[in-house]
Design a protein around this motif. Structure first.
Motif, PDB file in Angstrom:
ATOM      1  N   ASP A 100     -17.195  -9.172  26.188  1.00 27.31           N
ATOM      2  CA  ASP A 100     -17.592  -8.116  27.121  1.00 27.31           C
ATOM      3  C   ASP A 100     -17.332  -8.473  28.580  1.00 27.31           C
ATOM      4  O   ASP A 100     -17.764  -7.746  29.482  1.00 27.31           O
ATOM      5  CB  ASP A 100     -19.083  -7.795  26.942  1.00 27.31           C
ATOM      6  CG  ASP A 100     -19.408  -7.272  25.556  1.00 27.31           C
ATOM      7  OD1 ASP A 100     -18.547  -6.560  24.996  1.00 27.31           O
ATOM      8  OD2 ASP A 100     -20.489  -7.586  25.034  1.00 27.31           O
ATOM      9  N   ASP A 101     -16.633  -9.593  28.842  1.00 24.94           N
ATOM     10  CA  ASP A 101     -16.392 -10.023  30.215  1.00 24.94           C
ATOM     11  C   ASP A 101     -14.938  -9.809  30.602  1.00 24.94           C
ATOM     12  O   ASP A 101     -14.046  -9.810  29.755  1.00 24.94           O
ATOM     13  CB  ASP A 101     -16.748 -11.507  30.386  1.00 24.94           C
ATOM     14  CG  ASP A 101     -18.243 -11.763  30.269  1.00 24.94           C
ATOM     15  OD1 ASP A 101     -19.006 -10.784  30.370  1.00 24.94           O
ATOM     16  OD2 ASP A 101     -18.637 -12.928  30.058  1.00 24.94           O
ATOM     17  N   SER A 102     -14.716  -9.662  31.904  1.00 22.18           N
ATOM     18  CA  SER A 102     -13.355  -9.504  32.416  1.00 22.18           C
ATOM     19  C   SER A 102     -12.862 -10.759  33.115  1.00 22.18           C
ATOM     20  O   SER A 102     -11.682 -10.862  33.454  1.00 22.18           O
ATOM     21  CB  SER A 102     -13.289  -8.321  33.392  1.00 22.18           C
ATOM     22  OG  SER A 102     -14.196  -8.513  34.472  1.00 22.18           O
ATOM     23  N   ARG A 103     -13.745 -11.736  33.367  1.00 20.35           N
ATOM     24  CA  ARG A 103     -13.357 -12.977  34.008  1.00 20.35           C
ATOM     25  C   ARG A 103     -13.347 -14.105  32.979  1.00 20.35           C
ATOM     26  O   ARG A 103     -14.221 -14.194  32.120  1.00 20.35           O
ATOM     27  CB  ARG A 103     -14.304 -13.323  35.164  1.00 20.35           C
ATOM     28  CG  ARG A 103     -14.320 -12.266  36.263  1.00 20.35           C
ATOM     29  CD  ARG A 103     -15.078 -12.751  37.487  1.00 20.35           C
ATOM     30  NE  ARG A 103     -14.402 -13.899  38.092  1.00 20.35           N
ATOM     31  CZ  ARG A 103     -14.832 -14.487  39.210  1.00 20.35           C
ATOM     32  NH1 ARG A 103     -15.936 -14.056  39.815  1.00 20.35           N
ATOM     33  NH2 ARG A 103     -14.174 -15.515  39.711  1.00 20.35           N
ATOM     34  N   SER A 104     -12.368 -14.971  33.106  1.00 27.19           N
ATOM     35  CA  SER A 104     -12.195 -16.018  32.113  1.00 27.19           C
ATOM     36  C   SER A 104     -13.061 -17.239  32.409  1.00 27.19           C
ATOM     37  O   SER A 104     -13.523 -17.452  33.540  1.00 27.19           O
ATOM     38  CB  SER A 104     -10.724 -16.448  32.039  1.00 27.19           C
ATOM     39  OG  SER A 104     -10.322 -17.027  33.262  1.00 27.19           O
ATOM     40  N   VAL A 105     -13.270 -18.033  31.372  1.00 23.83           N
ATOM     41  CA  VAL A 105     -14.020 -19.288  31.441  1.00 23.83           C
ATOM     42  C   VAL A 105     -13.034 -20.419  31.169  1.00 23.83           C
ATOM     43  O   VAL A 105     -12.160 -20.304  30.306  1.00 23.83           O
ATOM     44  CB  VAL A 105     -15.154 -19.307  30.397  1.00 23.83           C
ATOM     45  CG1 VAL A 105     -15.926 -20.621  30.451  1.00 23.83           C
ATOM     46  CG2 VAL A 105     -16.096 -18.124  30.606  1.00 23.83           C
ATOM     47  N   LEU A 106     -13.160 -21.526  31.909  1.00 24.90           N
ATOM     48  CA  LEU A 106     -12.242 -22.652  31.791  1.00 24.90           C
ATOM     49  C   LEU A 106     -12.879 -23.797  31.007  1.00 24.90           C
ATOM     50  O   LEU A 106     -14.025 -24.169  31.250  1.00 24.90           O
ATOM     51  CB  LEU A 106     -11.833 -23.149  33.177  1.00 24.90           C
ATOM     52  CG  LEU A 106     -10.918 -24.377  33.238  1.00 24.90           C
ATOM     53  CD1 LEU A 106      -9.559 -24.057  32.615  1.00 24.90           C
ATOM     54  CD2 LEU A 106     -10.749 -24.841  34.687  1.00 24.90           C
ATOM     55  N   VAL A 107     -12.122 -24.353  30.049  1.00 23.98           N
ATOM     56  CA  VAL A 107     -12.545 -25.524  29.280  1.00 23.98           C
ATOM     57  C   VAL A 107     -11.442 -26.577  29.426  1.00 23.98           C
ATOM     58  O   VAL A 107     -10.251 -26.248  29.330  1.00 23.98           O
ATOM     59  CB  VAL A 107     -12.752 -25.187  27.795  1.00 23.98           C
ATOM     60  CG1 VAL A 107     -13.311 -26.385  27.048  1.00 23.98           C
ATOM     61  CG2 VAL A 107     -13.682 -23.987  27.641  1.00 23.98           C
ATOM     62  N   GLN A 108     -11.810 -27.855  29.646  1.00 20.02           N
ATOM     63  CA  GLN A 108     -10.827 -28.912  29.881  1.00 20.02           C
ATOM     64  C   GLN A 108     -11.131 -30.140  29.036  1.00 20.02           C
ATOM     65  O   GLN A 108     -12.296 -30.437  28.763  1.00 20.02           O
ATOM     66  CB  GLN A 108     -10.810 -29.306  31.365  1.00 20.02           C
ATOM     67  CG  GLN A 108     -10.435 -28.166  32.296  1.00 20.02           C
ATOM     68  CD  GLN A 108     -10.582 -28.550  33.756  1.00 20.02           C
ATOM     69  OE1 GLN A 108     -11.622 -29.078  34.167  1.00 20.02           O
ATOM     70  NE2 GLN A 108      -9.548 -28.301  34.551  1.00 20.02           N
ATOM     71  N   GLN A 109     -10.066 -30.847  28.646  1.00 22.26           N
ATOM     72  CA  GLN A 109     -10.252 -32.027  27.805  1.00 22.26           C
ATOM     73  C   GLN A 109      -8.990 -32.891  27.841  1.00 22.26           C
ATOM     74  O   GLN A 109      -7.883 -32.392  27.663  1.00 22.26           O
ATOM     75  CB  GLN A 109     -10.538 -31.590  26.363  1.00 22.26           C
ATOM     76  CG  GLN A 109     -10.773 -32.708  25.379  1.00 22.26           C
ATOM     77  CD  GLN A 109     -11.214 -32.158  24.033  1.00 22.26           C
ATOM     78  OE1 GLN A 109     -12.123 -31.328  23.944  1.00 22.26           O
ATOM     79  NE2 GLN A 109     -10.563 -32.604  22.970  1.00 22.26           N
ATOM     80  N   ALA A 110      -9.157 -34.191  28.090  1.00 23.35           N
ATOM     81  CA  ALA A 110      -8.031 -35.130  28.069  1.00 23.35           C
ATOM     82  C   ALA A 110      -7.805 -35.631  26.649  1.00 23.35           C
ATOM     83  O   ALA A 110      -8.689 -35.543  25.791  1.00 23.35           O
ATOM     84  CB  ALA A 110      -8.304 -36.301  29.012  1.00 23.35           C
TER      85      ALA A 110
END
Length: 640
Positions: free
Chosen positions: A557-567
């Motif tokens: 239901d959102d229009s803005r993205s969420v960032l996930v990071q992993q090395a």
């Protein structure tokens, strides 16, 4: 012709010419059904995908969720008659019971015992995915053995020859230019949208089961790899998925390494799934008459209906020469109405695909569920040939509708005129998935076992970006995902559409990596850059990390993205059994595509690698893959 049979024909004929908005009353004289549950004799567990036959009937049904099945007997005069009910499932001994039918519904529960199913992997493959054997005069299904499979396919006893292809073949596939290696110095970022489709695998299986090598562009390697499940950890944090990275050996090139990125979506219990507002958009044009099309489609829809709950609503829109509403939105508790509507479907006429899409979306909007799952499910061979049906016009319609919250999933059927390229494109633009149904077993996988993932989205516009460390990696290539590649700047652009992740779905991506210091392969040289010092490597590049994975997604239901990071690191070794099995599937896809990167790797090497990494394989799909590889060798489909 007996009166009841005549009434059946007349009712079907009247339905074929019914006005677009006519609601049809159920056919009162078709009231006999046999239903029950199929369970394992040893464990008592319900069995999904068991095939149920009734003597005298030329069709069969599969058991759905919780092992339940429902078999509709057309016509009247069934009360008091004796019939034989038979259940079969690969890996089990078949069982049959003779029962006397009483009333509208007769309950017949069957318990089957594990044991030999009389079929080798290769013969089982042909029996399930080629052409079904006709019933014997007694009404029982014909015995399945190697000679029976050969008789069905038209092959001589001495060898298996493919059943002839239709007189004409207008199947279409989008051209795929295989990705090559990129040098990390000049191309440190690799960006793509996830893909949860599996259609390429079942379509590939269809060709091999007929003794034919699939067209090169029918092979999308990422869909072959993603057909299988892997042992990824369940998500436990704030995000609706987990991310797993692993590095192991690249079996076809020992000097190279293989990076596996796995994304596992959160599973949602059936009782917790939001209510569904589903509109089946069903192609009943003349091109859908063959057994592998509309009859198989109807069997598939019966499986899906078995999953419906009272809160779910289902409508059916059909299209041929014109589009029409065959069933208005109906509660899932009224399964008999849904099943009768499916039984009445008949093929005939040309294909007004554009008009059907518009009507289906209109019905979905009129019954929109604010908190629920709103989806059109298009089932067709993709042969849109009458009316406004250009690809561009279809895509604009679908993109506009997805913004309203109505998504599109696509089920492909049939042989000879499959429009694979168009159907994949429509699903991609409709925030949905594309599956190719080549058998009732595949329908059970897509619409029963993977029901939640097929229909319920937990993350939208999922993009992956990998940054490689130039101190550790000389070059890389993404295996597959050619038609999902994105520009680096698209990663942070929330306006850029990408792939969707369904509940319980997993996504796997493989990179072939050339470690720093390893010679070859050649990578294109980029022109020197005036404003970048290529010798400037920061402390993170010196840390031993191979690279850095970033993932962006939007909640439904959102229009803005969420960032996930992993090395990720390379800890050495050949990798887990899951990585090795995924590598065997990717290698098979490379062989089918005659990839320049496969080297001297052979089908025998694929077999050895896959056989040693089968794992538990509870559902038998990995063993089935072994049968496919063996078939390509036996048929000489791969010239090595």
């Amino acid at each position: 012709m007996p009166i009841p049979a005549l009434a059946w024909v007349l009712a079907a004929s009247l339905w074929s010419f019914a006005p677009a908005e006519t609601e049809l009353a159920p056919l009162d004289f078709i009231r006999a059904t046999v239903s029950g549950r199929i369970t394992d004799a040893g464990t008592g567990e319900p069995l999904t995908g068991a095939r149920v036959f009734i003597s005298g009937q030329t069709t069969s049904v599969l058991s759905g969720d919780a092992g339940e099945y429902t078999f509709i007997l057309p016509g009247d005069g069934w009360d008091g008659r004796e019939v034989e009910v038979r259940a079969e499932l690969a890996g089990y001994q078949s069982v049959a019971r003779t029962v006397r039918l009483t009333g509208a519904t007769t309950r017949v529960d069957l318990v089957i015992t594990p044991g030999n199913d009389r079929m080798t992997e290769e013969v089982a493959l042909r029996a399930q995915y080629a052409y079904p054997a006709p019933p014997s005069p007694s009404g029982r299904p014909a015995a399945v053995g190697i000679d029976a499979a050969r008789r069905v396919s038209g092959a001589p006893r001495g060898g298996v020859s493919p059943r002839p292809w239709p007189d004409f073949n207008t199947e279409s596939y989008a051209h795929i230019e295989e990705s090559g290696f990129l040098g990390v110095e000049d191309n440190p970022l690799s960006t793509f949208a996830i893909d949860v489709d599996r259609a390429s695998y079942s379509n590939m299986r269809r060709f091999i089961a007929r003794g034919m090598r699939p067209p090169i562009d029918a092979i999308r390697i990422e869909e072959l790899v993603n057909y299988f499940t892997y042992d990824y950890p369940a998500p436990g944090g704030a995000h609706p998925f987990s991310i797993t990275t692993e590095v192991g050996a690249a079996p076809w090139q020992p000097a190279h390494r293989l990076l596996r990125i796995g994304i596992q979506g959160r599973d949602v219990a059936g009782e917790d799934l939001p209510a569904s507002n589903l509109v089946f958009l069903i192609d009943v044009s003349g091109s859908m008459q063959s057994p592998a099309k509309l009859p198989l489609l109807k069997s598939s829809l019966r499986l899906l209906v078995a999953q419906m709950r009272p809160a779910d609503r289902v409508a059916i829109v059909v299209y041929a020469g014109q589009a029409g509403l065959a069933l208005p939105p109906t509660s899932g508790k009224n399964r008999s109405e849904l099943l009768f509507a499916i039984e009445r479907l008949e093929a005939g006429g040309s294909t007004a695909g554009g008009a059907g899409l518009r009507l289906a979306y209109e019905v979905a909007r009129e019954n929109f569920s604010e908190e629920g799952n709103n989806r059109v499910i298009l089932a067709s061979d993709g042969d849109f040939n009458v009316g406004p049906s250009s690809d561009a016009e279809m895509i604009r319609l679908i993109e506009n509708e997805r913004e309203s919250g109505v998504f599109l999933s696509v089920l492909g059927f049939g042989t000879g005129n499959l429009r694979d390229s168009k159907m994949e494109q429509l699903a991609n633009h409709g925030n949905g998935s594309y599956a190719y149904i080549d058998s009732e077993r595949e329908a059970a996988k897509v619409l029963v076992s993977e029901f939640a993932g097929t229909l319920f989205t937990i993350a939208r516009d999922v993009k992956v970006q990998v940054e490689f460390n130039p101190r550790e990696v000389r070059a890389y290539r993404l295996i597959g995902y050619e038609n999902r590649a994105l520009r680096a700047e698209d990663f942070a652009d929330d306006r850029r559409d990408a792939g969707e992740l369904g509940a319980g779905h997993s996504v796997t991506a493989l990179y072939e990596i050339v470690p720093a210091g390893v010679e070859g392969p050649d990578v294109p040289d980029a022109p020197p850059l005036r404003y970048r010092d290529r010798a400037d490597v920061n402390r993170r590049a010196a840390s031993g990390e191979l690279g850095f994975v970033q993932l962006r997604y939007k909640r439904p239901d959102d229009s803005r993205s969420v960032l996930v990071q992993q090395a990720f690191l390379d800890r050495g070794g050949d990798g887990s059994g899951d990585l090795r099995f995924a590598a065997s599937v990717a290698a098979f896809g490379m062989l089918l595509r005659t990839s320049e990167h496969i080297g001297d790797y052979s089908p025998g090497d694929v077999l050895e690698l896959a056989r040693g990494s089968l794992g538990d394989d509870e559902e038998g799909y990995r063993r089935e893959f072994l049968g496919l590889v063996r078939e390509t060798r036996a048929q000489g489909l791969l010239k090595r």
